[in-house]
Design an enzyme around this catalytic site. Structure first.
Site, PDB file in Angstrom:
ATOM      1  N   GLY A 279      -5.694  55.666  -8.298  1.00  0.00           N
ATOM      2  CA  GLY A 279      -6.429  54.619  -9.003  1.00  0.00           C
ATOM      3  C   GLY A 279      -6.849  53.483  -8.097  1.00  0.00           C
ATOM      4  N   ALA A 280      -5.894  52.946  -7.353  1.00  0.00           N
ATOM      5  CA  ALA A 280      -6.180  51.816  -6.479  1.00  0.00           C
ATOM      6  C   ALA A 280      -4.969  51.566  -5.595  1.00  0.00           C
ATOM      7  CB  ALA A 280      -6.483  50.561  -7.298  1.00  0.00           C
ATOM      8  N   GLU A 316      -2.580  45.992  -9.408  1.00  0.00           N
ATOM      9  CA  GLU A 316      -2.625  45.795  -7.948  1.00  0.00           C
ATOM     10  C   GLU A 316      -2.381  44.332  -7.599  1.00  0.00           C
ATOM     11  OE1 GLU A 316      -2.429  48.557  -6.586  1.00  0.00           O
ATOM     12  OE2 GLU A 316      -3.225  49.728  -8.262  1.00  0.00           O
TER      13      GLU A 316
HETATM   14  N1  TRP Z   1       0.587  51.994  -4.817  1.00  0.00           N
HETATM   15  C1  TRP Z   1      -0.564  52.499  -5.527  1.00  0.00           C
HETATM   16  C2  TRP Z   1      -0.478  51.920  -6.907  1.00  0.00           C
HETATM   17  O1  TRP Z   1       0.376  52.223  -7.672  1.00  0.00           O
HETATM   18  C3  TRP Z   1      -0.581  53.993  -5.623  1.00  0.00           C
HETATM   19  C4  TRP Z   1      -1.421  54.709  -4.628  1.00  0.00           C
HETATM   20  C5  TRP Z   1      -2.683  54.458  -4.316  1.00  0.00           C
HETATM   21  C6  TRP Z   1      -1.051  55.854  -3.907  1.00  0.00           C
HETATM   22  N2  TRP Z   1      -3.124  55.397  -3.424  1.00  0.00           N
HETATM   23  C7  TRP Z   1      -2.147  56.239  -3.154  1.00  0.00           C
HETATM   24  C8  TRP Z   1       0.104  56.602  -3.801  1.00  0.00           C
HETATM   25  C9  TRP Z   1      -2.123  57.362  -2.342  1.00  0.00           C
HETATM   26  C10 TRP Z   1       0.131  57.718  -2.995  1.00  0.00           C
HETATM   27  C11 TRP Z   1      -0.967  58.098  -2.247  1.00  0.00           C
HETATM   28  O2  TRP Z   1      -1.193  51.074  -7.267  1.00  0.00           O
HETATM   29 ZN    ZN Z   2       1.455  50.481  -8.148  1.00  0.00          ZN
END
Ligand code: TRP
Ligand code: ZN
Length: 888
Positions: A279-280, A316
């Site tokens: 998603g982001a 985020e």
């Molecule tokens: N930390 C991100 C979220 O939860 C998750 C995320 C974005 C992610 N891109 C990724 C996890 C690629 C693993 C691989 O907002």
């Molecule tokens: Zn997250």
């Protein structure tokens, strides 16, 4: 209220792992602090499509292990040079997964130069090209595809980043922190230098280079700090950025008001890209977003899209404190930041919009996806004990069950103590990489509440099953209610212990009034901590109808032998809107199971009049929230329904579900028609809570009309498409045409294609409709759509819309008894395995959750999994899931 009986358990018994040690598996128990720390990292990128040069200068210090070597992670890198303190360095060995340096001093400066190929990177991990732009994705372990580094979340360093690139092609050069320098170079190139003052783990690093349109705005924090806000999108998309910017400002304000947390840099940037696996991403000061969660205007985005944008922008942003300022010691602690941040984004959405709609949507995710994950081969606790491929643990369990665990803490502590716990957590751990234990310790210390038993939620997987019985004693006016918790073995753990389960309860009298339970309260949160426990309520004048697990106060399955009349009582009188909805769901599920059993016994489908009357009372109720009414008519999916049966009969579930939905559509036809006309809005489109509710009910009514009067529905659909000023109503009409197989279907789909074929995000809605068509030709159609002018096999959004929708939302055809659905999915996974293993491993889910399907289907599924095992270079992502599924 007192507790009269309990069966105690041996609490200190340890939880066993079933899986035999696998050489590729990594264990939480093996965590060791690093012998080396990195104080700063200066990065220099010379960007070229196929030959980008990365220079990395680290200031490194040994804190343990005299003379021990230093292992740096690195993958898909070409090493160009290494120096230590400015001198050529020869004491290194390239090994599997990285580089080993030996004979190092205790303090030194390490310079490493590597070359990478962003254009060839179709896994979208590390530095890659999304269309014309360069961008990065480093979580969880992608930074090691950029340079050799101690790529683990407990290594916090101060970063600076210098980026050079062609000035005409890449006018914007972005990274974390503040811009401190920029200038022109030879050959039409230019550079920008960024410095991030906050030490961070490598997974939060980000770089973007490209040509964008930019929406700018600003936010003044409550302490008066001025923050520049910049939102970067592909050229021509500025008209779709207002909602994301508004959501960002609302997030910043909300986090100050509810959590007392303020933003900390002078600039906050968001970049939207089309090629993104998730998603982001919350990179410090520079979020990178899947464009699906940024771009919206009334023409192209639905109400759901608007709500999704608000939630992900919030998510985020909230990571800046819960994730970035305070991060994870190791990846087993992922839920420390994700569970907590999902809880925060859910609360944000609930405070901004409808709390009950949000709760219903979130519980649906648990019931339709998380419970199934916990019952399948990938079952794991929210803090997994072992992992083969970290990317496989960004799951509904870690995220959504993780959020439910935080929600239970919130329920047990109350808002005030919970916020005191948060404040203590931030005060203690700002700038650190910590564990879930540290979080719970802060909650314990701030509240004085003992959470020892509660902590089992972090280490025990599986969905508790709660059975409830009760007894009313008319002589003593006492009502007792008994809860039994059953924690079944899961794929990863045999032995289970009782959990600390908060039960939010309300007792309704015959008139529908909630009985006072003391302290002027009509509800109470019981703590179920034992295998079996009875609670007694005194001064109760009559046998009440218990409303239990209000707002689903724990992520459990619960069961009480409600009569139809009692369910109707809850639907009508429960003070919690969620519980009204839930009672409707229980009534529906009861007759779904019942009808499957009727058919199995050779009898005809049937429904009692009370069933139809109950839903009639909902639909006719003018004082109920429109969104709640629509939600009450949105029943468990066929996929979710499989969880209701010990033995699953795919065809019968489908037929019984259709029978009930059609019976409601026919019986309530005039009310649906009335509701449809009553909820047409005349004012201009706005994604406001009340308007969303009106559209939701009108489109729900249309869907039911399409099941009972196709002539009228056909007229209404055509007219709605002609007059709609927004995508919600346009898509609502298409969905009715799709599910009612209306005469206009082909024409309206064609028109949509011609109107939107240049906009991939909008076409995803169209691809998803194609994939969810209930028709024998659906698979042939999908195969042809791979060649559609708007389709791009390398774009994860397109794949999820077409392939993901088919395998997850069209279970009748996915599970076709000829095995064609399984074979189709496996063909796609084989194609994707080497290009984008992360996306492949997400799509495989329905193929490894055998549920309690018949032997024939399980055999067909296993045959496809074995086919996968045989391919060359099977990614670790797929390997982990396939082997776990086959070992069951
Ligand atoms: N930390 C991100 C979220 O939860 C998750 C995320 C974005 C992610 N891109 C990724 C996890 C690629 C693993 C691989 O907002
Ligand atoms: Zn997250």
């Amino acid at each position: 209220m007192t507790q009269i009986s309990s069966i105690d358990e041996n609490v200190e018994e340890s939880i066993e792992q079933n899986i035999e040690k696998n050489p590729q598996e990594k264990y939480l128990a093996d965590y060791k602090a690093s012998a080396f720390l990195i104080d700063s990292l200066d990065l220099d990128f010379d960007l070229y499509d196929e030959h980008t040069i990365v220079k990395a200068r680290s200031v490194i210090r040994r804190v343990a292990g005299k003379n021990s070597p230093l292992f740096l992670f690195g993958e898909h890198l070409t090493l160009r040079s290494i120096t230590v303190d400015g001198n050529d360095f020869a004491h290194y060995k390239l090994v599997e997964g990285g580089i080993e340096l030996s004979e190092l001093p205790d303090n030194f400066i390490l310079d490493i130069e590597t070359e990478i190929n962003p254009l060839a990177n179709k896994a979208f991990e590390g530095l890659y090209k999304s269309g014309e732009a360069f961008c990065t994705q480093c979580e969880a372990e992608g930074f090691r595809r950029i340079t050799y580094y101690l790529d683990r979340p407990d290594i916090l360093a101060k970063f600076s980043t210098t980026i050079s690139a062609d000035k005409a092609l890449y006018p914007s050069l972005l990274s974390n922190g503040n811009r401190v320098d920029q200038g022109d170079l030879d050959n039409g190139r230019h550079f920008v230098k960024w410095v991030d003052p906050f030490p961070k783990p490598a997974y939060l690093f980000a770089l973007v280079a490209g040509e964008f349109d930019c929406l700018t705005d600003s936010f003044t924090t409550k302490s008066g700090r001025h923050v520049a806000l910049e939102l970067f999108v592909d050229k021509g998309n500025l008209d779709k950025t207002a909602h994301a910017m508004l959501a960002l400002k609302n997030s910043m304000k909300w986090d100050e008001e509810r959590f007392n947390l303020e933003y900390d840099l002078d600039i906050y940037m968001i970049v939207a890209v089309d090629f993104f696996n998730m998603g982001a991403m919350e990179n410090k000061g520079l979020n990178i977003f899947n464009s699906k969660f940024v771009l919206a205007n009334s023409q192209s985005a639905t109400d759901q899209d608007y709500l999704g944008i608000e939630a992900v922008i919030g998510h985020e942003y909230f990571h800046n404190w819960t994730g970035n300022r305070i991060t994870c010691r190791d990846w087993f602690q992922l839920s420390l930041k994700e569970g907590l941040t999902v809880f925060r984004d859910q609360e944000f959405s609930s405070d901004m919009g409808s709390r009950s709609s949000n709760r219903i949507a979130n519980v649906k995710i648990m019931r339709n996806h998380q419970f199934a994950e916990d019952a399948g081969p990938m079952s794991h606790p929210i803090r997994p004990a072992s992992v083969i491929e970290m990317n496989n643990f960004y799951t509904v369990t870690v995220y959504n069950k993780g959020s439910e665990v935080i929600r239970m803490l919130h329920t047990l502590l109350g808002e005030e103590k919970f916020q005191q716990g948060m404040a203590l957590y931030v005060e203690r751990h700002d700038g650190q990489a910590v564990t879930c234990d540290d979080f719970v310790a802060a909650m314990t210390d701030a509240s004085g509440i003992d959470l020892t038993l509660f902590k089992r939620w972090y280490s025990q997987s599986g969905t508790p099953q709660i059975s409830i019985t009760d007894h009313f004693d008319a002589n003593s006016n006492s009502y007792q209610i008994t809860f039994k918790q059953k924690n079944r073995s899961t794929a990863d753990q045999k032995n289970k212990l009782p959990l600390h389960i908060p039960v939010d309860i309300e007792l309704l009298d015959k008139a529908g009034k909630a009985i006072e339970l003391g302290h002027g309260q009509t509800n109470k949160v019981l703590s179920l901590t034992q295998k079996e426990q009875t609670f007694v309520f005194e001064n109760v004048a009559e046998h009440p109808v218990p409303c239990v697990f209000r707002s689903l106060s724990a992520p459990v399955k619960y069961q009480y032998a409600y009569s139809d009349e009692q369910l109707l009582h809850l639907i009508s009188f429960a003070s919690d809107e969620f519980s009204r909805w839930d009672a409707g769901q229980m009534l529906f599920n009861k007759y779904l199971v019942n009808n499957v059993q009727l058919k199995q016994a050779g009898k005809a489908f049937a429904l009692p009049t009370l069933f139809v009357d109950a839903f009639n009372s909902v639909l006719s109720n003018e004082s109920l929230d429109s969104a709640l009414i629509a939600d009450m008519f949105d029943f468990i999916s066929e996929n979710g329904a499989m969880e209701l049966f010990e033995r699953v009969d795919i065809e019968l579930i489908h037929d019984a579900r259709e029978f009930i939905v059609n019976a409601l559509a026919t019986a309530l036809y005039p009310v649906f028609v009335r509701r449809y006309h009553q909820h047409q809005l005349s004012a201009q489109y706005q994604p406001a809570t009340d308007d969303i509710a009106q559209r939701k009910l009108a489109n729900c009514a249309l869907l039911y009309i399409a099941k009972s009067d196709q002539t009228l529905a056909n007229e209404l659909v055509i007219k709605q498409i002609e007059t709609a000023d927004n995508m919600t109503d346009h898509l609502g009409a298409l969905q009715a045409a799709n599910s009612g197989k209306l005469a206009c279907y082909d024409v309206v789909m064609n028109d949509f294609d011609n109107k939107w074929f240049e906009n991939g995000l909008v076409m995803d809605k169209w691809f998803a409709l194609q994939a969810s068509l209930s028709s024998d030709s659906v698979l042939d159609n999908i195969e042809q759509l791979f060649n559609h002018r708007s389709f791009d096999y390398s774009n994860p959004n397109r794949l999820r819309a077409l392939v993901g929708t088919f395998v997850n939302a069209n279970s009748y055809y996915f599970h076709a008894i000829d095995g064609s659905g399984y074979q189709f999915l496996t063909d796609q996974l084989i194609k994707l395995n080497s290009q984008n293993p992360q996306v492949a491993a997400r799509l495989i889910t329905p193929l490894i959750q055998f549920k309690r399907l018949d032997a024939k289907r399980i055999e067909l599924m296993k045959a496809q999994l074995n086919r996968l095992l045989e391919i060359e270079n099977l990614s670790l992502d797929l390997y982990e899931k396939v082997t776990k599924a086959l070992s069951l």
